[in-house]
Design a protein around this motif. Structure first.
Motif, PDB file in Angstrom:
ATOM      1  N   UNK A  62       6.496  13.299  20.121  1.00  0.00           N
ATOM      2  CA  UNK A  62       5.809  12.032  19.838  1.00  0.00           C
ATOM      3  C   UNK A  62       5.147  12.342  18.284  1.00  0.00           C
ATOM      4  N   UNK A  63       4.100  11.371  18.265  1.00  0.00           N
ATOM      5  CA  UNK A  63       3.605  11.405  16.914  1.00  0.00           C
ATOM      6  C   UNK A  63       2.765  12.462  16.485  1.00  0.00           C
ATOM      7  N   UNK A  64       2.785  12.882  15.169  1.00  0.00           N
ATOM      8  CA  UNK A  64       2.164  13.856  14.638  1.00  0.00           C
ATOM      9  C   UNK A  64       0.801  13.201  13.679  1.00  0.00           C
ATOM     10  N   UNK A  65      -0.240  13.872  13.717  1.00  0.00           N
ATOM     11  CA  UNK A  65      -1.123  13.454  12.671  1.00  0.00           C
ATOM     12  C   UNK A  65      -1.254  14.315  11.597  1.00  0.00           C
ATOM     13  N   UNK A  66      -1.247  13.795  10.131  1.00  0.00           N
ATOM     14  CA  UNK A  66      -1.014  14.662   9.118  1.00  0.00           C
ATOM     15  C   UNK A  66      -2.450  14.300   8.287  1.00  0.00           C
ATOM     16  N   UNK A  67      -3.020  15.357   7.817  1.00  0.00           N
ATOM     17  CA  UNK A  67      -4.029  15.450   6.867  1.00  0.00           C
ATOM     18  C   UNK A  67      -3.749  16.018   5.703  1.00  0.00           C
ATOM     19  N   UNK A  68      -4.688  15.497   4.695  1.00  0.00           N
ATOM     20  CA  UNK A  68      -4.584  15.954   3.357  1.00  0.00           C
ATOM     21  C   UNK A  68      -5.887  16.696   2.979  1.00  0.00           C
ATOM     22  N   UNK A  69      -5.671  17.925   2.947  1.00  0.00           N
ATOM     23  CA  UNK A  69      -7.018  18.751   2.300  1.00  0.00           C
ATOM     24  C   UNK A  69      -7.864  18.421   1.490  1.00  0.00           C
ATOM     25  N   UNK A  70      -9.202  18.464   1.268  1.00  0.00           N
ATOM     26  CA  UNK A  70     -10.080  18.125   0.381  1.00  0.00           C
ATOM     27  C   UNK A  70      -9.606  18.913  -1.036  1.00  0.00           C
ATOM     28  N   UNK A  71      -9.569  18.177  -1.906  1.00  0.00           N
ATOM     29  CA  UNK A  71      -8.982  18.877  -3.326  1.00  0.00           C
ATOM     30  C   UNK A  71      -7.642  19.220  -3.519  1.00  0.00           C
ATOM     31  N   UNK A  72      -6.800  18.844  -2.376  1.00  0.00           N
ATOM     32  CA  UNK A  72      -5.363  19.303  -2.321  1.00  0.00           C
ATOM     33  C   UNK A  72      -4.923  20.681  -2.260  1.00  0.00           C
ATOM     34  N   UNK A  73      -5.823  21.594  -1.996  1.00  0.00           N
ATOM     35  CA  UNK A  73      -5.428  22.993  -2.062  1.00  0.00           C
ATOM     36  C   UNK A  73      -5.026  23.356  -0.697  1.00  0.00           C
ATOM     37  N   UNK A  74      -3.738  23.494  -0.453  1.00  0.00           N
ATOM     38  CA  UNK A  74      -3.335  23.738   0.983  1.00  0.00           C
ATOM     39  C   UNK A  74      -3.667  25.110   1.491  1.00  0.00           C
ATOM     40  N   UNK A  75      -3.480  26.371   0.661  1.00  0.00           N
ATOM     41  CA  UNK A  75      -3.864  27.529   1.013  1.00  0.00           C
ATOM     42  C   UNK A  75      -5.377  27.781   1.227  1.00  0.00           C
ATOM     43  N   UNK A  76      -6.235  27.306   0.523  1.00  0.00           N
ATOM     44  CA  UNK A  76      -7.646  27.079   0.874  1.00  0.00           C
ATOM     45  C   UNK A  76      -7.961  26.890   2.388  1.00  0.00           C
ATOM     46  N   UNK A  77      -7.364  25.503   2.582  1.00  0.00           N
ATOM     47  CA  UNK A  77      -7.532  25.012   3.909  1.00  0.00           C
ATOM     48  C   UNK A  77      -6.820  25.836   5.060  1.00  0.00           C
ATOM     49  N   UNK A  78      -5.705  26.124   5.007  1.00  0.00           N
ATOM     50  CA  UNK A  78      -5.101  27.099   6.021  1.00  0.00           C
ATOM     51  C   UNK A  78      -6.122  28.262   6.238  1.00  0.00           C
ATOM     52  N   UNK A  79      -6.376  29.029   5.134  1.00  0.00           N
ATOM     53  CA  UNK A  79      -7.593  30.065   5.472  1.00  0.00           C
ATOM     54  C   UNK A  79      -8.741  29.736   6.276  1.00  0.00           C
ATOM     55  N   UNK A  80      -9.364  28.577   5.775  1.00  0.00           N
ATOM     56  CA  UNK A  80     -10.476  28.102   6.513  1.00  0.00           C
ATOM     57  C   UNK A  80     -10.083  27.737   7.858  1.00  0.00           C
ATOM     58  N   UNK A  81      -9.076  27.032   8.348  1.00  0.00           N
ATOM     59  CA  UNK A  81      -8.630  26.777   9.743  1.00  0.00           C
ATOM     60  C   UNK A  81      -8.519  28.295  10.304  1.00  0.00           C
ATOM     61  N   UNK A  82      -7.785  29.041   9.741  1.00  0.00           N
ATOM     62  CA  UNK A  82      -7.629  30.428  10.512  1.00  0.00           C
ATOM     63  C   UNK A  82      -8.836  31.209  10.714  1.00  0.00           C
TER      64      UNK A  82
END
Length: 119
Positions: A62-82
């Protein structure tokens, strides 16, 4: 004709855990919280957390919710989630239309981080 998205409903099996995830892990404001329905303000998009008896059947479909990280920095947000113990379910994939990275919420729903293409 539809004029926009009013809300996205996400099935959950543990409301307290789901609210903590969207509030503490993703940083969104919880605007309503009850045992069978809660609402999260995701920068103007309402996410409804909908308690169900068998919420686990929804995962990976089904559906997937997609979020855009603050400041557009994908790697920083990945590190924060991990660092917050979030389940990362794949690798960053690069496309002409942007970059995405899949992960799961506390209830097993499929989510993604998205950043648009750079010039």
């Amino acid at each position: 004709m539809a004029s926009g998205i009013a809300a996205v409903w996400v099935p959950v099996s543990d409301m307290e855990r789901a609210v903590r995830f969207y509030r503490d892990s993703l940083g969104f404001k919880v605007t309503k919280q009850e045992s069978d329905w809660s609402e999260v303000d995701a920068n103007g998009l309402k996410i409804g957390l909908n308690a169900r008896e068998d919420a686990s059947a929804h995962a990976s479909r089904g559906a997937v919710i997609t979020f855009q990280p603050d400041g557009g920095d994908l790697e920083t947000e990945i590190d924060r989630l991990k660092a917050n113990g979030i389940e990362i379910t794949g690798q960053v994939s690069d496309h002409d239309w942007g970059r995405i990275m899949p992960f799961k919420d506390s209830e097993g729903n499929d989510l993604q981080l998205y950043t648009p293409p750079t010039d």
